[in-house]
Design an enzyme around this catalytic site. Structure first.
Site, PDB file in Angstrom:
ATOM      1  N   TYR A  43       4.942  -2.335   8.425  1.00  0.00           N
ATOM      2  CA  TYR A  43       4.577  -2.002   7.059  1.00  0.00           C
ATOM      3  C   TYR A  43       3.636  -3.028   6.448  1.00  0.00           C
ATOM      4  CZ  TYR A  43       5.563  -1.620   2.023  1.00  0.00           C
ATOM      5  OH  TYR A  43       5.467  -1.522   0.673  1.00  0.00           O
ATOM      6  N   TYR A  75      13.744   5.240   2.776  1.00  0.00           N
ATOM      7  CA  TYR A  75      15.015   4.821   2.172  1.00  0.00           C
ATOM      8  C   TYR A  75      16.211   5.723   2.518  1.00  0.00           C
ATOM      9  CZ  TYR A  75      12.675   1.500  -1.058  1.00  0.00           C
ATOM     10  OH  TYR A  75      11.977   0.453  -1.618  1.00  0.00           O
ATOM     11  N   HIS A  89      11.174  -0.258  -8.572  1.00  0.00           N
ATOM     12  CA  HIS A  89      10.036  -0.728  -7.761  1.00  0.00           C
ATOM     13  C   HIS A  89       8.840  -0.948  -8.685  1.00  0.00           C
ATOM     14  CE1 HIS A  89       6.966  -0.836  -4.580  1.00  0.00           C
ATOM     15  NE2 HIS A  89       7.950  -0.928  -3.690  1.00  0.00           N
ATOM     16  N   GLY A  90       7.919  -1.782  -8.281  1.00  0.00           N
ATOM     17  CA  GLY A  90       6.669  -1.948  -9.031  1.00  0.00           C
ATOM     18  C   GLY A  90       5.913  -0.627  -9.047  1.00  0.00           C
ATOM     19  N   ASP A  91       5.209  -0.346 -10.154  1.00  0.00           N
ATOM     20  CA  ASP A  91       4.570   0.976 -10.254  1.00  0.00           C
ATOM     21  C   ASP A  91       3.335   1.117  -9.344  1.00  0.00           C
ATOM     22  OD1 ASP A  91       2.797  -0.569 -11.630  1.00  0.00           O
ATOM     23  OD2 ASP A  91       2.981   0.504 -13.551  1.00  0.00           O
ATOM     24  N   ASP A 204     -20.537  -5.874  32.637  1.00  0.00           N
ATOM     25  CA  ASP A 204     -19.190  -6.484  32.700  1.00  0.00           C
ATOM     26  C   ASP A 204     -18.959  -7.053  34.097  1.00  0.00           C
ATOM     27  OD1 ASP A 204     -16.514  -7.086  32.254  1.00  0.00           O
ATOM     28  OD2 ASP A 204     -15.825  -5.007  32.468  1.00  0.00           O
TER      29      ASP A 204
HETATM   30  C1  SPV Z   1     -11.642  -4.516  29.717  1.00  0.00           C
HETATM   31  O1  SPV Z   1     -11.403  -3.995  28.635  1.00  0.00           O
HETATM   32  O2  SPV Z   1     -12.612  -5.252  29.900  1.00  0.00           O
HETATM   33  C2  SPV Z   1     -10.756  -4.273  30.874  1.00  0.00           C
HETATM   34  C3  SPV Z   1     -10.019  -3.022  30.954  1.00  0.00           C
HETATM   35  O3  SPV Z   1     -10.719  -5.117  31.752  1.00  0.00           O
HETATM   36  S1  SPV Z   1     -10.953  -1.941  31.892  1.00  0.00           S
HETATM   37  O4  SPV Z   1     -12.276  -1.855  31.310  1.00  0.00           O
HETATM   38  O5  SPV Z   1     -10.272  -0.675  31.906  1.00  0.00           O
HETATM   39  O6  SPV Z   1     -11.049  -2.495  33.242  1.00  0.00           O
HETATM   40 MG    MG Z   2     -12.257  -6.516  31.682  1.00  0.00          MG
END
Ligand code: SPV
Ligand code: MG
Length: 431
Positions: A43, A75, A89-91, A204
């Protein structure tokens, strides 16, 4: 004597709370509910005081005659048990999203003629400042680092979302939704190698170096308080990995996940379409051991990611590795899959759990996205990471906008999908 009920979800008692108690006293005996950790996290935010400390804090308020535990934001249960004549409660709860709670209370009270008392909300600058200070404290490395382990004890499934900048960090930090009276938000953040690289326009393949990755962590940390799980790719050379562990730990990162691949790592979602080499059990175990050895606190986690299903080496290989890496000291296991069907992930979790009930399991449902967090939790998973959805949402929206501006030679046509200027310039809180 009449009874008046109110619920507190706070670590500090400020003038606003005392005002509610003083108003409540005018109507009868004052009972205060204290929201449990789990409900408070969903919350509001992670508590800086333990539940017991919060109970004592509320008990000590002058005018409170009884303190009870409220374990859900709604609740129903507490009203059923206490049947208070009034709920105060606060409004501020007249406005969305809190109005969902007020509606719920109104419905519960209407069953027996109980009444709501809305008191003018006494939030002022001083209270806001006190509140912000408590929240900021959560960002201190010593407190942030241990939060993932704490969450694993409290939440049935810890949910993390990718962040790769201050802005995405803010989304992870601040997004709270109300749905059917239930409140929810993300528990943690994932610094994805894919999204961190993509944001820099790079592939990557561990090309973005650690110094740059740390810079991203720092940007995210500057504006957030939630715990961070860092995608450490292969961890690199063992001789380098030990330094990475030290740096991450010092920064206040909670966990690093390293994958059992060697050489030029490519993104797992390529699967077997590209050449990828899995590390040997012995060598990867050695890397885990080396990382665990240099770690300075008990808070930090090194999680071993297994690529056997990605590389189609089979379930047995995945399980053998999982037990070996746990034996080598891994604090958690991440199992990955690029199948649309979640069956192999569920099978892995169940089989791992037959022998190991404790070690946290991490899953990344990018491809197998039909399965819910609850179903993954039931299978035995503890952490669910939404690893790249924010980046994948933003890119097409930006690209389409760029295309339309080129097409119409002005920006009017795209304007109705843009955040208003007033909103963007006030998006970032000022200190
Ligand atoms: C990333 O988010 O870089 C990961 C997860 O390593 S994946 O891309 O699914 O390999
Ligand atoms: Mg990764």
């Amino acid at each position: 004597m009449s009874t008046v009920y109110t619920c507190f979800c706070t670590d500090i008692i400020h003038a606003g709370h005392l005002n509610i108690i003083n108003e409540a006293k005018k109507y009868g005996e004052v009972i205060v509910g204290v929201l449990t950790d789990d409900a408070m996290i969903r919350y509001n935010r992670f508590p800086t005081k333990t539940f017991e400390e919060r109970l004592e804090m509320v008990k000590a308020i002058d005018g409170v005659s009884k303190v009870v535990i409220q374990d859900t934001v709604l609740y129903n249960k507490v009203i059923e048990e206490l049947k208070p004549d009034y709920v105060i409660h606060g409004d501020n709860w007249k406005e969305a999203p809190l109005s969902a709670i007020r509606d719920n209370v109104e419905k519960c009270l209407s069953q027996y003629g109980g009444k709501i008392i809305d008191v003018p909300y006494s939030y002022n600058e001083e209270i806001a400042h006190e509140d912000a200070k408590v929240r900021e404290k959560l960002a201190v490395p010593e407190l942030r680092r241990k939060r993932l382990r704490q969450l694993l004890k409290i939440r049935p499934v810890v949910k993390a979302i990718e962040a790769h900048s201050g802005l995405t960090g803010l989304i992870a930090e601040k997004t709270v939704v109300e749905h059917d009276g239930e409140f929810d938000q993300f528990d943690a953040m994932w610094i994805s190698s894919l999204c961190d690289s993509t944001a820099k326009g790079k592939p990557d393949i561990e090309l973005v170096d650690m110094t740059s990755r740390f810079r991203t962590i720092d940007d995210v940390m500057e504006v957030t308080t939630k715990p961070i799980i860092f995608d450490g790719d292969t961890g690199g050379l063992t001789e380098h990995f030990v330094y990475t562990v030290r740096s991450l730990e010092r920064m206040g990162v909670s966990a690093v996940i390293i994958e059992d691949k060697t050489g030029l790592k490519k993104n797992s979602l390529f699967g077997t379409q590209v050449e990828q080499t899995q590390d040997s059990i012995e060598h990867f175990s050695e890397k885990i051991r080396a990382g665990k050895k240099v770690q300075l606190t008990d808070d930090f986690m090194i999680i071993a990611r297994i690529e056997s299903l990605i590389l189609e080496r089979g379930m047995e290989d995945a399980l053998t590795r999982a037990f070996a890496f746990t034996e080598a000291g891994a604090d958690g296991i991440m199992i990955h899959s690029r199948k649309k069907d979640p069956a192999e992930i569920v099978e892995f979790c169940q089989k791992f759990r037959e022998k190991d009930k404790e070690t946290p399991i991490v899953v990344v449902p990018s491809s197998f996205n039909t399965i819910t967090e609850e179903e993954l939790g039931k299978a035995g998973a503890n952490i669910v990471i939404y690893a790249n959805q924010l980046t994948r949402a933003a890119f097409p929206a930006m690209e389409q906008t760029a295309k339309d501006i080129l097409k119409y030679h002005r920006a009017k046509e795209v304007d109705d999908r843009l955040m208003p200027i007033k909103q963007i310039i006030t998006l970032i809180d000022e200190l």
